[in-house]
Design an enzyme around this catalytic site. Structure first.
Site, PDB file in Angstrom:
ATOM      1  N   ASP A  41     -27.469  32.940 -15.345  1.00 12.90           N
ATOM      2  CA  ASP A  41     -28.191  31.944 -14.547  1.00 12.90           C
ATOM      3  C   ASP A  41     -27.427  30.622 -14.601  1.00 12.90           C
ATOM      4  O   ASP A  41     -27.756  29.727 -15.356  1.00 12.90           O
ATOM      5  CB  ASP A  41     -29.603  31.782 -15.114  1.00 12.90           C
ATOM      6  N   ARG A  96     -19.981  27.497  -4.715  1.00 11.34           N
ATOM      7  CA  ARG A  96     -20.281  28.492  -3.694  1.00 11.34           C
ATOM      8  C   ARG A  96     -20.633  27.837  -2.360  1.00 11.34           C
ATOM      9  O   ARG A  96     -20.261  28.323  -1.308  1.00 11.34           O
ATOM     10  CB  ARG A  96     -21.442  29.355  -4.176  1.00 11.34           C
ATOM     11  N   CYS A 113     -55.932  21.567  15.335  1.00 16.96           N
ATOM     12  CA  CYS A 113     -56.267  21.247  16.725  1.00 16.96           C
ATOM     13  C   CYS A 113     -57.672  21.696  17.111  1.00 16.96           C
ATOM     14  O   CYS A 113     -58.131  21.419  18.216  1.00 16.96           O
ATOM     15  CB  CYS A 113     -55.242  21.851  17.677  1.00 16.96           C
ATOM     16  N   LYS A 133     -22.766  47.283 -10.295  1.00 16.69           N
ATOM     17  CA  LYS A 133     -21.731  47.339  -9.259  1.00 16.69           C
ATOM     18  C   LYS A 133     -21.059  48.703  -9.298  1.00 16.69           C
ATOM     19  O   LYS A 133     -20.816  49.234 -10.385  1.00 16.69           O
ATOM     20  CB  LYS A 133     -20.659  46.271  -9.519  1.00 16.69           C
ATOM     21  N   LYS A 142     -26.881  39.148 -15.504  1.00 13.85           N
ATOM     22  CA  LYS A 142     -26.783  38.207 -14.393  1.00 13.85           C
ATOM     23  C   LYS A 142     -26.966  36.816 -14.986  1.00 13.85           C
ATOM     24  O   LYS A 142     -28.048  36.467 -15.454  1.00 13.85           O
ATOM     25  CB  LYS A 142     -27.863  38.494 -13.350  1.00 13.85           C
ATOM     26  N   CYS A 158     -53.832  30.432  15.155  1.00 11.53           N
ATOM     27  CA  CYS A 158     -54.416  29.413  16.013  1.00 11.53           C
ATOM     28  C   CYS A 158     -54.066  29.761  17.455  1.00 11.53           C
ATOM     29  O   CYS A 158     -52.928  30.092  17.762  1.00 11.53           O
ATOM     30  CB  CYS A 158     -53.832  28.049  15.639  1.00 11.53           C
ATOM     31  N   CYS A 189     -51.499  22.645  20.158  1.00  9.60           N
ATOM     32  CA  CYS A 189     -51.650  22.458  18.710  1.00  9.60           C
ATOM     33  C   CYS A 189     -50.490  21.625  18.172  1.00  9.60           C
ATOM     34  O   CYS A 189     -49.336  22.017  18.228  1.00  9.60           O
ATOM     35  CB  CYS A 189     -51.725  23.802  17.995  1.00  9.60           C
ATOM     36  N   GLU A 229     -24.048  44.589 -16.133  1.00  5.43           N
ATOM     37  CA  GLU A 229     -23.745  43.390 -16.930  1.00  5.43           C
ATOM     38  C   GLU A 229     -24.830  42.350 -16.687  1.00  5.43           C
ATOM     39  O   GLU A 229     -25.502  42.387 -15.656  1.00  5.43           O
ATOM     40  CB  GLU A 229     -22.393  42.820 -16.494  1.00  5.43           C
ATOM     41  N   LYS A 282     -33.624  42.296 -11.380  1.00  8.67           N
ATOM     42  CA  LYS A 282     -34.164  41.082 -11.998  1.00  8.67           C
ATOM     43  C   LYS A 282     -35.147  41.428 -13.118  1.00  8.67           C
ATOM     44  O   LYS A 282     -35.800  42.463 -13.085  1.00  8.67           O
ATOM     45  CB  LYS A 282     -34.883  40.223 -10.936  1.00  8.67           C
ATOM     46  N   TYR A 337     -16.373  37.401 -13.508  1.00  9.38           N
ATOM     47  CA  TYR A 337     -16.903  38.726 -13.171  1.00  9.38           C
ATOM     48  C   TYR A 337     -16.543  39.200 -11.767  1.00  9.38           C
ATOM     49  O   TYR A 337     -16.940  40.273 -11.344  1.00  9.38           O
ATOM     50  CB  TYR A 337     -18.420  38.766 -13.359  1.00  9.38           C
ATOM     51  N   SER A 350     -23.949  36.747  -1.732  1.00 10.80           N
ATOM     52  CA  SER A 350     -24.984  36.817  -2.749  1.00 10.80           C
ATOM     53  C   SER A 350     -25.326  38.285  -2.995  1.00 10.80           C
ATOM     54  O   SER A 350     -24.738  39.176  -2.397  1.00 10.80           O
ATOM     55  CB  SER A 350     -26.202  36.018  -2.329  1.00 10.80           C
ATOM     56  N   LEU A 351     -26.275  38.510  -3.863  1.00  9.94           N
ATOM     57  CA  LEU A 351     -26.641  39.877  -4.213  1.00  9.94           C
ATOM     58  C   LEU A 351     -28.065  40.156  -3.766  1.00  9.94           C
ATOM     59  O   LEU A 351     -28.910  39.269  -3.779  1.00  9.94           O
ATOM     60  CB  LEU A 351     -26.586  40.061  -5.732  1.00  9.94           C
ATOM     61  N   CYS A 362     -58.707  26.327  14.041  1.00 11.24           N
ATOM     62  CA  CYS A 362     -57.488  25.727  13.501  1.00 11.24           C
ATOM     63  C   CYS A 362     -57.824  24.353  12.922  1.00 11.24           C
ATOM     64  O   CYS A 362     -58.409  23.520  13.618  1.00 11.24           O
ATOM     65  CB  CYS A 362     -56.448  25.602  14.614  1.00 11.24           C
ATOM     66  N   ASP A 404       0.827  -1.210   0.000  1.00 11.86           N
ATOM     67  CA  ASP A 404       0.000   0.000   0.000  1.00 11.86           C
ATOM     68  C   ASP A 404       0.859   1.256   0.000  1.00 11.86           C
ATOM     69  O   ASP A 404       0.559   2.245  -0.653  1.00 11.86           O
ATOM     70  CB  ASP A 404      -0.899   0.023   1.252  1.00 11.86           C
TER      71      ASP A 404
END
Ligand code: IVH
Length: 721
Positions: A131, A150, A435, A302, A129, A456, A462, A127, A326, A238, A93-94, A432, A44
């Site tokens: 996906d 990430r 319950c 940015k 984004k 509730c 519950c 610029e 977005k 980027y 993240s943004l 509810c 080994d």
């Protein structure tokens, strides 16, 4: 093994290539003997030495890594699991914005934070984004040494072997690149390659893939690099992580440098200053979207100057100097088959529309949240109309559903022409459904208005609340107990056997002991549990008997206390004992403890009240006492502030008056970076008051209490800036 005697540093390129070829053959031969015939020829240790030699040569000549390299063999990593890599700098993240006004607010907030008037003097890059999947590529002395996903932003998975198969990613950088560079960007699959792949799958009678993003992720997160190589993944650079020497002083300049180093960069990036130009570019990219050969879901803005980025800094998870604008959500028509009511941890009754399955933007949607009774009626949170009168949502209605990014699908509107005859308004339950206790809408004490949430009143009786409480307790940001997910909690909660049942959090930590001397036997053979998984579950539970204070506070499930608030509380009180004691005393609102709680920057009255209420409830105290009993769970004291060497670390600072050299937000962020706590008002606990011109009552109070005071210059001298 002639070249084995040559040190790796002295190998020529040709020698190295020849030796890697020989090693690949030799190791494959030994693998076959070892695994296939169970008859190894070498020890080994000798085998390991060959493997190590192979890896060392590959590390020096990454461009020579062979498709059949032994380091890429599937068996090399534990089955299906990648090694973890801790990012040298977190991958953040943004924030998202959706409207022109939001963009304008973002830009104004940048100017405001920096104490400038919005005069178009700050340039932004804009610029697409992409996906795809974000990736951090680490180069040391010009060679690619690792590639990590990430992950949770702090640690990701080591996918280096797979990344090396992506042709667009350079294995080496030019000689003038800094010694350490982490280039970050997005790995994606081109739409055309995705379509071709699916055609091929169809032709082979195999299942097709859902969308390019998931396919790219799947291609990277598997252990056979030859699969990744066959998928033709691509990359856009980027951003960056650790870098030993900055090669540029603007965002635009950095991306330019990446391009010079051989990375693909997005051609649609522009540097713009006015909101008009920025929005025009956003619209332009939106128009080009259908023709691009890659999926994008917005435009990222940015701040261009890196010194300004530095000053703006970060919030907990995202930078203040960037945001993602977005594209509008995608919509589709479908019908509401039913409306179910879910009962959450705090007793909130949430209506959920069960829909006829429909694809919205490439994803099949079957459920949509209807939020609350008002939403169903067409009334928003502020009492405003969100749909026309009569457009209440009914079972049987045809509706427009919308999905925006990762957000839960929404029902936007009702198509009245298609409303079935004789349909009736939905009756929101008054009890509810779990319950049977009364479900009520509380009245907001301050505004006198009805709360939008129906709750509730069952509390501890519950079942739904109790189960959700447990699920929250074991969730990722709380106790994070592996192997104890939603399904398992349901199982243990329902279990009648006293050895198995888990009704409250402390029961988790007595589970193993309750197996009556014959450990494992009860749990084994129960749906999905084997000997190994049971042992693993106990280990996972035992691993959490020591818990970070902020996790414990968050896990208690106090209303309005999310992760950020829990961290604030942990940092402010240091130990659980100090926290609990203070919260009990704080129920007297004339007490110092109540005052202190309210001076913590970031904790408002609603939150403070909720915590105090929680500590007044004997049943909560009973659970906590059992949880923290000897031999159960021990909370660790909060960590010392990050910058413990700074002169203000651990101190409580108050800023007052009109600051001239920094904005209030900047001052706060700066102090926190240096490990100080920033409070909104002066008390005996204040260590330092920084007073700008015009300081009034706070300065007076500080003097009365003998609190140290200084001006802005004094502050900068103190922190050495
Ligand atoms: S910048 C500190 N630029 O979006 C911020 N991100 O929602 C670093 N993404 O995790 C990110 N295209 O995976 C940036 N042009 C772009 C991007 C981009 C896609 C992704 C990235 C990030 C996520 C944040």
């Amino acid at each position: 093994m002639s070249t084995l005697s040559v040190a790796v540093e002295n190998l020529t390129l040709e020698d190295a290539a020849a030796e890697l070829e020989r090693l690949a053959g030799e190791l494959a031969h030994h693998d076959a003997l070892y695994h296939g015939k169970d008859a190894p020829e070498i020890s080994d240790a000798d085998y390991d030495a060959l493997k190590r030699r192979n890896e060392e040569i590959e590390a020096r000549f990454p461009e020579l890594v062979r498709a059949d390299s032994p380091s890429r063999k599937v068996g090399a990593a534990p089955s299906g699991i990648f090694q973890q890599i801790t990012h040298a700098r977190p991958m953040l993240s943004l924030d998202n914005v959706f409207s022109d006004e939001d963009v304008s607010d973002f830009i104004s907030s940048v100017y405001r934070f920096l104490g400038l008037l919005p005069d178009n003097s700050i340039a932004f890059t804009a610029e697409p984004k992409i996906d795809g999947l974000s990736m951090s590529l680490r180069y040391e002395n010009g060679k690619l040494v690792s590639a990590a996903t990430r992950g949770d932003g702090t640690t990701g998975e080591n996918v280096t072997a797979n990344i090396r198969t992506i042709k667009e990613i350079p294995q080496a950088l030019p000689s003038d690149a800094p010694a350490v560079v982490e280039v970050r960007g997005e790995v994606y699959m081109a739409k055309s390659d995705f379509l071709a792949l699916n055609e091929q799958m169809l032709a082979e009678g195999k299942q097709t893939y859902v969308n390019p993003r998931n396919t790219a992720a799947g291609s990277l997160r598997q252990l056979d690099p030859t699969i990744t190589a066959s998928r033709k993944l691509k990359f856009f650079a980027y951003a960056w992580g650790e870098i030993s020497e900055m090669p540029a002083d603007t965002q635009f300049g950095m991306v330019d440098v990446f391009k010079r180093w051989g990375f693909p960069v997005n051609p649609l990036m522009q540097r713009l200053s006015s909101i008009e130009a920025i929005l025009e570019h956003y619209n332009d990219i939106g128009l080009k979207r259908p023709d691009l050969d890659y999926d994008i879901d917005g435009v990222v803005y940015k701040v261009d100057r890196l010194d300004l980025q530095q000053r703006l800094g970060f919030r907990s998870r995202s930078p203040r100097w960037a945001t993602a604008h977005k594209f509008p959500a995608e919509q589709a028509f479908t019908t509401v088959e039913n409306i179910d009511i879910q009962v959450g941890r705090t007793g909130a009754l949430t209506p959920v529309a069960r829909l006829t399955p429909v694809t919205v933007g490439g994803v099949v949607v079957v459920n949509a949240t209807l939020h609350n009774a008002d939403y169903i009626e067409g009334i928003g949170n502020g009492g405003e109309r969100i749909r026309e009168e009569e457009h209440d949502i009914r079972i049987g209605d045809t509706v427009i559903v919308q999905r925006a990014g990762d957000v839960i699908p929404q029902v936007l509107d009702v198509v009245m022409e298609k409303r079935p005859e004789g349909s009736e308004r939905y009756q929101f339950p008054r009890v509810c459904p779990v319950c049977g206790s009364h479900a009520v809408r509380e009245r907001n004490e301050k505004t006198g208005k009805l709360d939008s949430v129906t709750r509730c009143t069952g509390g501890f009786v519950c079942r739904a609340q109790a189960v959700e409480h447990l699920k929250h307790f074991v969730s990722r940001n709380a106790f994070d107990i592996e192997g104890l997910g939603s399904k398992q909690i349901d199982f243990f909660f329902e279990a009648d056997d006293p050895a198995l049942t888990i009704k409250t959090a402390p029961d988790i930590f007595t589970l193993e002991k309750r197996q009556n001397g014959s450990p494992l036997t009860k749990l084994e053979n129960i749906d999905g549990f084997g000997k190994v998984s049971v042992r693993k579950l106990y280990d996972a539970i035992n691993d959490r008997r020591e818990i970070a204070l902020h996790r414990l506070i968050y896990a208690l499930g106090i209303r309005h206390v999310g992760e950020t608030t829990a961290k604030l509380l942990a940092r402010s009180y240091g130990s659980y004992a100090a926290f609990a004691e203070a919260m009990k005393t704080a129920s007297d609102i004339t007490s110092e403890a109540w005052g202190d709680l309210n001076t913590i920057d970031g904790i408002g009255e609603v939150v403070a009240r909720a915590i105090v209420e929680f500590y007044k409830e004997p049943r909560n105290m009973d659970v906590v006492t059992r949880l923290l009993a000897p031999g159960m769970v021990t909370p660790q004291d909060a960590e010392a502030p990050v910058a413990s060497s700074s002169p203000v670390a651990g101190k409580t600072v108050v800023f007052t008056g009109s600051l001239e050299k920094m904005t209030r937000d900047e001052a706060k962020a700066m102090a926190e970076r240096l490990g100080a706590k920033v409070a909104g008002s002066v008390s005996k606990k204040t260590d330092l008051l920084v007073a700008g011109p015009g300081a009034g009552s706070k300065l007076e109070k500080a003097r009365e209490l003998g609190v140290e005071t200084t001006d802005e210059d004094g502050w900068f001298t103190l922190i050495g800036g």
